[in-house]
Structure formats: structure tokens, C-alpha cells
Design a protein around this motif. Structure first.
Motif, PDB file in Angstrom:
ATOM      1  N   ASP A   6     -30.473 -12.076 -23.382  1.00 25.61           N
ATOM      2  CA  ASP A   6     -29.943 -12.287 -24.728  1.00 25.61           C
ATOM      3  C   ASP A   6     -31.021 -11.822 -25.706  1.00 25.61           C
ATOM      4  N   LEU A   7     -30.886 -10.596 -26.177  1.00 21.67           N
ATOM      5  CA  LEU A   7     -31.921  -9.998 -27.016  1.00 21.67           C
ATOM      6  C   LEU A   7     -31.987 -10.623 -28.407  1.00 21.67           C
ATOM      7  N   THR A   8     -30.967 -11.359 -28.801  1.00 25.27           N
ATOM      8  CA  THR A   8     -31.043 -12.085 -30.065  1.00 25.27           C
ATOM      9  C   THR A   8     -31.885 -13.345 -29.919  1.00 25.27           C
ATOM     10  N   ARG A   9     -31.999 -13.821 -28.699  1.00 21.80           N
ATOM     11  CA  ARG A   9     -32.807 -15.008 -28.423  1.00 21.80           C
ATOM     12  C   ARG A   9     -34.244 -14.637 -28.031  1.00 21.80           C
ATOM     13  N   CYS A  10     -34.420 -13.500 -27.388  1.00 21.08           N
ATOM     14  CA  CYS A  10     -35.734 -13.052 -26.916  1.00 21.08           C
ATOM     15  C   CYS A  10     -36.702 -12.931 -28.093  1.00 21.08           C
ATOM     16  N   GLN A  11     -37.894 -13.490 -27.917  1.00 18.66           N
ATOM     17  CA  GLN A  11     -38.918 -13.453 -28.959  1.00 18.66           C
ATOM     18  C   GLN A  11     -40.113 -12.572 -28.579  1.00 18.66           C
ATOM     19  N   ALA A  57     -33.928 -16.839 -22.478  1.00 19.76           N
ATOM     20  CA  ALA A  57     -33.112 -15.690 -22.854  1.00 19.76           C
ATOM     21  C   ALA A  57     -32.589 -14.905 -21.650  1.00 19.76           C
ATOM     22  N   ASP A  67     -22.093 -12.103 -23.114  1.00 18.04           N
ATOM     23  CA  ASP A  67     -22.104 -13.269 -23.992  1.00 18.04           C
ATOM     24  C   ASP A  67     -22.493 -14.544 -23.242  1.00 18.04           C
TER      25      ASP A  67
END
Length: 69
Positions: A6-11, A57, A67
Motif C-alpha cells: 500500500d504505497l499510500t501507507r508506505c513511509q 503497508a 485495495d
């Protein structure tokens, strides 16, 4: 096994890169490249990488949808 990040979650903490460098690679300072299909000899490393991800993530499974369902 298949992997989805999940690249929106990856920091960009890159724990996955250290634990499974054949499967995960940082591209630039924050871009993560990864292989979705996990070869048998990398399964344990990818499981360790998923467990070590501070933001959880990395999703693992036989058939993981983008998703997370």
C-alpha cells in the motif's frame, strides 16, 4: 505467494529493503519498487519484511487485491 504494498501507507522506512533486497528496492529517496510474485526461496524473507514494516503497508497472500481485500 503474492505481495502488494500500500504505497499510500508506505513511509519509506525501508525495513523491507534490508530484509528482502531481492524483492524490494528503493528508487530515489521515497519510491519503492517491489515484485508482486514471490519465489519460493524468498517467502520467509518477505514474511519477515512484512512483519517488520512499521506501518504495516505490505500485504501477503495467494491472491491479494490492490485495495487489500
Amino acid at each position: 505467494m503474492r505481495t502488494v504494498v500500500d504505497l499510500t501507507r508506505c513511509q519509506g522506512y525501508a525495513q523491507c529493503v534490508f530484509l528482502a533486497p531481492e524483492m524490494f528496492e528503493l528508487h530515489g529517496e521515497e519510491g519503492l519498487l517491489y515484485a508482486t510474485a514471490v519465489p519460493d526461496d524468498q517467502v520467509e524473507r518477505v514474511r519477515q519484511a512484512a512483519a517488520a514494516c512499521p506501518v504495516q503497508a505490505i500485504l501477503l497472500g495467494e491472491e491479494v487485491s490492490p485495495d487489500g481485500r
